[in-house]
Design a protein around this motif. Sequence first.
Motif, mmCIF file in Angstrom:
data_model
loop_
_atom_site.group_PDB
_atom_site.id
_atom_site.type_symbol
_atom_site.label_atom_id
_atom_site.label_comp_id
_atom_site.label_asym_id
_atom_site.label_seq_id
_atom_site.Cartn_x
_atom_site.Cartn_y
_atom_site.Cartn_z
ATOM 1 N N SER A 53 -7.831 -5.196 13.897
ATOM 2 C CA SER A 53 -8.974 -6.215 14.448
ATOM 3 C C SER A 53 -9.174 -6.070 15.906
ATOM 4 O O SER A 53 -8.275 -5.303 16.545
ATOM 5 C CB SER A 53 -8.402 -7.751 14.339
ATOM 6 N N THR A 54 -10.277 -6.575 16.343
ATOM 7 C CA THR A 54 -10.550 -6.243 17.933
ATOM 8 C C THR A 54 -9.436 -7.062 18.774
ATOM 9 O O THR A 54 -9.209 -8.418 18.769
ATOM 10 C CB THR A 54 -11.727 -7.181 18.170
ATOM 11 N N GLY A 55 -8.952 -6.172 19.688
ATOM 12 C CA GLY A 55 -7.663 -6.654 20.523
ATOM 13 C C GLY A 55 -8.190 -7.447 21.609
ATOM 14 O O GLY A 55 -7.660 -8.617 21.996
ATOM 15 N N GLU A 56 -9.600 -7.140 22.191
ATOM 16 C CA GLU A 56 -10.257 -7.743 23.311
ATOM 17 C C GLU A 56 -8.942 -8.010 24.678
ATOM 18 O O GLU A 56 -8.906 -8.839 25.182
ATOM 19 C CB GLU A 56 -10.342 -9.352 23.110
ATOM 20 N N GLY A 57 -8.127 -6.789 24.801
ATOM 21 C CA GLY A 57 -7.407 -6.815 26.026
ATOM 22 C C GLY A 57 -6.084 -7.593 25.722
ATOM 23 O O GLY A 57 -5.373 -7.967 26.391
ATOM 24 N N ARG A 58 -5.611 -8.047 24.208
ATOM 25 C CA ARG A 58 -4.735 -9.005 24.130
ATOM 26 C C ARG A 58 -3.430 -8.119 24.012
ATOM 27 O O ARG A 58 -3.478 -7.070 24.115
ATOM 28 C CB ARG A 58 -4.873 -9.701 22.876
ATOM 29 N N VAL A 59 -2.323 -8.779 23.932
ATOM 30 C CA VAL A 59 -1.063 -8.295 23.716
ATOM 31 C C VAL A 59 -0.456 -8.380 22.326
ATOM 32 O O VAL A 59 -0.040 -9.718 22.168
ATOM 33 C CB VAL A 59 0.138 -8.424 25.091
ATOM 34 N N LEU A 60 0.121 -7.821 21.578
ATOM 35 C CA LEU A 60 0.559 -7.966 20.289
ATOM 36 C C LEU A 60 2.020 -7.833 20.409
ATOM 37 O O LEU A 60 2.752 -7.086 20.745
ATOM 38 C CB LEU A 60 0.228 -7.066 19.505
ATOM 39 N N VAL A 61 2.512 -9.284 20.266
ATOM 40 C CA VAL A 61 4.092 -9.287 20.343
ATOM 41 C C VAL A 61 4.497 -9.369 18.782
ATOM 42 O O VAL A 61 4.284 -10.435 18.051
ATOM 43 C CB VAL A 61 4.549 -10.482 20.897
ATOM 44 N N ILE A 62 5.456 -8.404 18.300
ATOM 45 C CA ILE A 62 5.866 -8.389 16.973
ATOM 46 C C ILE A 62 7.360 -8.893 17.122
ATOM 47 O O ILE A 62 8.183 -8.031 17.623
ATOM 48 C CB ILE A 62 5.898 -6.776 16.463
ATOM 49 N N ALA A 81 -4.752 0.520 17.526
ATOM 50 C CA ALA A 81 -4.717 -0.514 18.634
ATOM 51 C C ALA A 81 -5.436 -0.171 19.994
ATOM 52 O O ALA A 81 -6.215 -0.695 20.328
ATOM 53 C CB ALA A 81 -3.199 -0.810 18.998
ATOM 54 N N VAL A 82 -5.335 1.372 20.114
ATOM 55 C CA VAL A 82 -6.183 1.693 21.386
ATOM 56 C C VAL A 82 -7.754 1.596 20.888
ATOM 57 O O VAL A 82 -8.517 1.019 21.708
ATOM 58 C CB VAL A 82 -5.843 3.338 21.733
ATOM 59 N N LYS A 83 -7.906 2.076 19.737
ATOM 60 C CA LYS A 83 -9.454 2.085 19.438
ATOM 61 C C LYS A 83 -10.030 0.561 19.357
ATOM 62 O O LYS A 83 -11.220 0.409 19.757
ATOM 63 C CB LYS A 83 -9.334 2.731 18.058
ATOM 64 N N ASN A 84 -9.163 -0.232 19.113
ATOM 65 C CA ASN A 84 -9.656 -1.647 19.093
ATOM 66 C C ASN A 84 -9.408 -2.496 20.382
ATOM 67 O O ASN A 84 -9.280 -3.743 20.129
ATOM 68 C CB ASN A 84 -9.099 -2.305 17.683
ATOM 69 N N ALA A 85 -8.940 -1.943 21.342
ATOM 70 C CA ALA A 85 -8.914 -2.635 22.768
ATOM 71 C C ALA A 85 -7.696 -3.380 22.788
ATOM 72 O O ALA A 85 -8.053 -4.722 23.510
ATOM 73 C CB ALA A 85 -10.250 -3.169 23.160
ATOM 74 N N GLY A 102 3.497 7.971 23.622
ATOM 75 C CA GLY A 102 3.577 7.981 25.050
ATOM 76 C C GLY A 102 2.254 8.962 25.793
ATOM 77 O O GLY A 102 2.193 8.651 26.771
ATOM 78 N N ALA A 103 1.572 9.410 24.949
ATOM 79 C CA ALA A 103 0.147 10.014 25.380
ATOM 80 C C ALA A 103 -1.055 9.125 25.458
ATOM 81 O O ALA A 103 -2.080 9.578 25.533
ATOM 82 C CB ALA A 103 0.042 11.529 24.559
ATOM 83 N N MET A 104 -0.669 8.105 24.799
ATOM 84 C CA MET A 104 -1.935 7.129 24.504
ATOM 85 C C MET A 104 -2.336 6.024 25.460
ATOM 86 O O MET A 104 -1.053 5.886 26.235
ATOM 87 C CB MET A 104 -1.721 6.310 22.980
ATOM 88 N N GLU A 105 -3.424 5.674 25.796
ATOM 89 C CA GLU A 105 -3.721 4.652 26.570
ATOM 90 C C GLU A 105 -3.414 3.172 26.186
ATOM 91 O O GLU A 105 -4.296 2.265 26.009
ATOM 92 C CB GLU A 105 -5.321 4.748 26.742
ATOM 93 N N ILE A 106 -1.994 2.993 26.094
ATOM 94 C CA ILE A 106 -1.628 1.735 25.726
ATOM 95 C C ILE A 106 -0.327 1.387 26.307
ATOM 96 O O ILE A 106 0.607 2.369 26.212
ATOM 97 C CB ILE A 106 -1.690 1.442 24.118
ATOM 98 N N GLY A 107 0.098 0.385 26.400
ATOM 99 C CA GLY A 107 1.228 -0.108 26.700
ATOM 100 C C GLY A 107 2.338 -0.330 25.485
ATOM 101 O O GLY A 107 1.663 -1.176 24.693
#
Length: 158
Positions: A53-62, A81-85, A102-107
Amino acid sequence: MDIHTADLCDTHDQLSVVSPMFKSYGGHSAFGGRISTLKIHEDNSYVRKAVESTGEGRVLVIDGGASMRCALLGDQLAELAVKNAWAGIIVYGCIRDSKAIGAMEIGVFALGTHPCKTVKRNVGEADVPVSFGGVTFTPGHYLYADEDGVILSARALI
């Protein structure tokens, strides 16, 4: 987003600080945004649904119950997750494919790594309050993370 959790703690009241337990695995070591949550146990079916789903800059807490028996996130789901922001993912459990993540644009913060995947039973809960690390993560509240730790706020700070 330029995040410094120590500075945010110095300048804001009413913050919750997560007990130090996480290691940073993503390409971004600092991230933040509105919280979405999952409560699951050794089944990452709901993780796939969330990151598709579209992340819209959210943080997913699992909340994976701190299980160290399998990985709840791997490179394929992190790519989605990167693709969906999505801004970031916090895993109270393990991840795998850590070098690729580690090479992806996500925390991505997690307790550790494990090479095994999960079972797929499609069991879990989404967008419910989850508690670990001495705090409660409430969907719609805000999370900020960096090398110094993870903090929570009921309102946006940045």
